[in-house]
Write an enzyme that holds these catalytic residues in place. Structure first.
Site, PDB file in Angstrom:
ATOM      1  N   ASP A   1       0.751  -1.082   0.112  1.00  0.00           N
ATOM      2  CA  ASP A   1      -0.116  -0.058  -0.058  1.00  0.00           C
ATOM      3  C   ASP A   1       1.110   1.377  -0.051  1.00  0.00           C
ATOM      4  O   ASP A   1       2.108   1.152   0.658  1.00  0.00           O
ATOM      5  CB  ASP A   1      -0.891  -0.061   1.358  1.00  0.00           C
ATOM      6  CG  ASP A   1      -0.103   0.599   2.401  1.00  0.00           C
ATOM      7  OD1 ASP A   1       0.758  -0.202   3.091  1.00  0.00           O
ATOM      8  OD2 ASP A   1      -0.143   1.756   2.660  1.00  0.00           O
TER       9      ASP A   1
ATOM     10  N   CYS B   1      -1.606   4.497 -21.924  1.00  0.00           N
ATOM     11  CA  CYS B   1      -2.483   4.064 -20.581  1.00  0.00           C
ATOM     12  C   CYS B   1      -4.095   3.898 -20.996  1.00  0.00           C
ATOM     13  O   CYS B   1      -4.344   4.864 -22.077  1.00  0.00           O
ATOM     14  CB  CYS B   1      -2.130   4.924 -19.608  1.00  0.00           C
ATOM     15  SG  CYS B   1      -3.155   4.908 -18.287  1.00  0.00           S
TER      16      CYS B   1
ATOM     17  N   CYS C   1      -6.614   4.147 -19.127  1.00  0.00           N
ATOM     18  CA  CYS C   1      -7.636   4.471 -18.151  1.00  0.00           C
ATOM     19  C   CYS C   1      -8.648   5.747 -18.548  1.00  0.00           C
ATOM     20  O   CYS C   1      -8.392   6.216 -19.720  1.00  0.00           O
ATOM     21  CB  CYS C   1      -6.836   5.173 -16.899  1.00  0.00           C
ATOM     22  SG  CYS C   1      -6.226   6.725 -16.792  1.00  0.00           S
TER      23      CYS C   1
ATOM     24  N   HIS D   1      -5.644   8.441 -12.781  1.00  0.00           N
ATOM     25  CA  HIS D   1      -4.623   8.054 -13.626  1.00  0.00           C
ATOM     26  C   HIS D   1      -3.449   7.431 -12.855  1.00  0.00           C
ATOM     27  O   HIS D   1      -3.298   6.222 -13.264  1.00  0.00           O
ATOM     28  CB  HIS D   1      -4.053   9.285 -14.501  1.00  0.00           C
ATOM     29  CG  HIS D   1      -2.669   8.567 -15.157  1.00  0.00           C
ATOM     30  ND1 HIS D   1      -2.774   7.887 -16.182  1.00  0.00           N
ATOM     31  CD2 HIS D   1      -1.490   8.869 -14.843  1.00  0.00           C
ATOM     32  CE1 HIS D   1      -1.554   7.548 -16.581  1.00  0.00           C
ATOM     33  NE2 HIS D   1      -0.770   8.118 -15.587  1.00  0.00           N
TER      34      HIS D   1
END
Lengths: 402, 402
Positions: free
Chosen positions: B304, B351, B353, B382
């Site tokens: 994380d 990408c 996204c 993003h």
């Protein structure tokens, strides 16, 4: 000049259901337009605005002129391309922000000299310059450059300002007629997109189809703005003078600046008597949810206001007094209230927006008091949904009154 | 204790493809967990996090304990219900934030006395109290309460702190075993929801089905945290001591606190040698995109970090050096750069996204320099997508190495 505006039915009180066809799409009226000041409806992403079924949004010319600049946006192909919003848009003329935001303002018959609120740099806005900027931005509807007078103002001051506004309206229209073909739709492609296949139906770097030919016979509409302060005779005169100039549409400006509601209504009503019924009538900068409903039923076709988004950012959300009666009194509810802290119901139990479908008042209160960005966003989304739902209902009510 | 954790295949370097089955759903590992500190992944709405395919997110115990309070969240039915996130979650123990955020900290063998960074009020965290708070929050995975030692620290200081951490780990585990049945899943319904039909499959005020019975035979998992600073002998000892305590999973804590990357890797590698292979191994608070890939390939299952969202809020976005090679070097790109001003391509051309599908660098730069909330949001979306895409690729690479 005739806009592509079809009035379907008019009710006895004056409200009417219509459709305004603009280069970037159709708009069902009466309509409420969310405000996207700096080419963004604050905190709300474009696909969310789309999902709320907003058909048209506003952008502010003053802000975009200062940053990032209208030439940059022109080179990007206009504000639609720049911000990735494919539906209709309207830009105001910059007149009001020059009046309300800038420093050291000096008005001459030629225009307004002012200093930017961002960095103090000197600028000059004239009707011609405002038109040039709005053409570069490329919204479907542009507004004439008007002078905004302080409130309250004497009859003489108001009359003089109105005179200037009328001269500026004529100059705006002249410039627009001569230069509107310069609108960058289909031109001014982004740097990266040059060299890509951009034939009709061709895709941009974003994989979206951008069909330039759909704009080849279209241009922006310029609306004139009725002024005249709170003086009925001046308001009538202003409306008559602008109608003579034959704009495609008309706004009623200079209202909701602190005057009593009854005065606002009176000025709107008498302007509507004079403005042509076959063209859109737009009251700028209003209002509370009950106001927009009231004015729509009088015959106002378009309205805009920062209230839903601004209130949302301040933790204020709109609800109906009776959640099951969407026409009941609208109430502004403070999400910070302690009695929201463990209220696990939605903001408004009768609202069907994505926020009320998923999030509780308790969570929204937590976000707000914790100063979490999601708080402002969810409040704003709900409020815009509330406003748009209001207009959807009003349109249905107007349509039913055949 | 055995978690429901299935290792599908292990590569020679140590990385492995596994599945962790938790009460709120399955998690494919290795996994990167976005951080939702105060029950919100900053600027990103839950349906967007879902659309990015994040399977598990983190929340911070220290923050939620202070505001809105764990009892309030317990009464709401736990943090999942409170924030409307139905997938797995993990809470940290509060140990690190007490160390890094609070004022006037005093550590005793019993726990840590501290003053809230919000309002200076006095509080006390012990292993038992941390467990009680985390049970009330109800994340699928909880973390043992550990002592965090400053960096750098001597061997003696580190050893003493480690000893305390081990005692606290044992106390954490004891409390968890005795009280984990108190987790509020299926209980503690919101005030508004009481009286509604909430039988299995029944809907809440939000029209969502909330099936309480799915949790009736489930409980939270408690992970132990390996400490030992940057001393290999202490790290080994800590890992061995925690393995003896038979936790369902293990974290490697106290890293990425300023030490050189080679030291981080060394501490991870030697911990991984000792930690059981049939349980998840979680490195807390890491890291840069190349780091998370590196550690995943060594055998780390969970990580994380606030970096993707925090960097996004600071105008820093991650891209691949070669957009067409998603395994090429990750680069941190500053959206404020002047050369973005008229760059109409996406942040990262490779990408997929929602941000790179729709918005240009030019627009994102404009949003950022204008301090518009949408800027921080799109950058963060993003970046989280970039991190999740990285782990998706790494999982595919690990899976392919049979």
């Amino acid at each position: 000049m005739q806009p592509d505006f079809t009035v379907h039915n008019t009710t006895p009180a004056g409200g009417r259901r219509s459709v305004l066809r603009l280069p970037h799409g159709e708009v069902q009226t009466p309509v409420f337009m969310p405000v996207g000041t700096a080419a963004t409806v604050k905190t709300i992403e474009q696909s969310v605005i789309e999902s709320l079924n907003a058909e048209i949004i506003l952008a502010n010319t003053y802000h975009l002129y200062l940053r990032p600049g209208h030439e940059l946006i022109r080179r990007a192909g206009g504000v639609h391309r720049f911000m990735s919003w494919q539906r209709p848009m309207l830009t105001d003329s910059g007149g009001f922000q020059v009046f309300s935001l800038s420093k050291l303002r000096k008005v001459t018959p030629d225009g307004v000299e002012f200093r930017s609120h961002l960095d103090g740099s000197k600028h000059f806005f004239s009707p011609e310059h405002s038109m040039a900027v709005q053409i570069a931005l490329g919204a479907d509807i542009m507004m004439a450059f008007d002078e905004c007078v302080e409130t309250p103002a004497s009859w003489e001051r108001t009359r003089d300002s109105m005179g200037l506004t009328h001269e500026w309206a004529a100059r705006s229209k002249r410039y627009w007629e001569e230069h509107r073909h310069e609108v960058p739709w289909g031109q001014g492609l982004g740097i990266r997109e040059q060299g890509l296949d951009l034939a009709p139906g061709g895709s941009t770097a974003f994989g979206r189809t951008y069909d330039h030919t759909r704009f080849s016979d279209k241009h922006q509409l310029l609306f004139g703005i009725v002024q005249g302060g709170m003086y009925p005779d001046l308001r009538r005169e202003s409306a008559e003078r602008l109608v003579e100039m034959d704009f495609p549409g008309y706004a009623i400006g200079g209202l909701a600046v602190g005057e009593p509601r009854e005065v606002t209504r009176e000025m709107i009503a008498l302007s509507l008597e004079i403005l042509p019924k076959d063209k859109p009538r737009y009251v700028m900068g209003v209002g509370y949810p009950d106001e927009i409903e009231e004015y729509a039923k009088l015959g106002v076709d378009m309205m805009d206001c920062v209230l839903p988004t601004r209130a949302g950012r301040h933790g204020l959300v709109f609800i109906r007094e009776d959640p099951n009666d969407r026409a009941s009194k609208p109430i502004r509810w403070n999400i910070k209230r302690v009695d929201n802290a463990e209220d696990h119901g939605p903001i408004d139990a009768g609202c069907k927006c994505m926020v009320c479908e998923r999030y509780s008042r308790a969570y929204l209160r937590h976000l707000y008091v914790s100063d979490e960005p999601l708080g402002a966003m969810l409040n704003s989304i709900h409020n815009v949904a509330f406003y748009l739902e209001t207009m959807t209902r009003v349109r249905a009510e107007l349509q039913a009154q055949v």
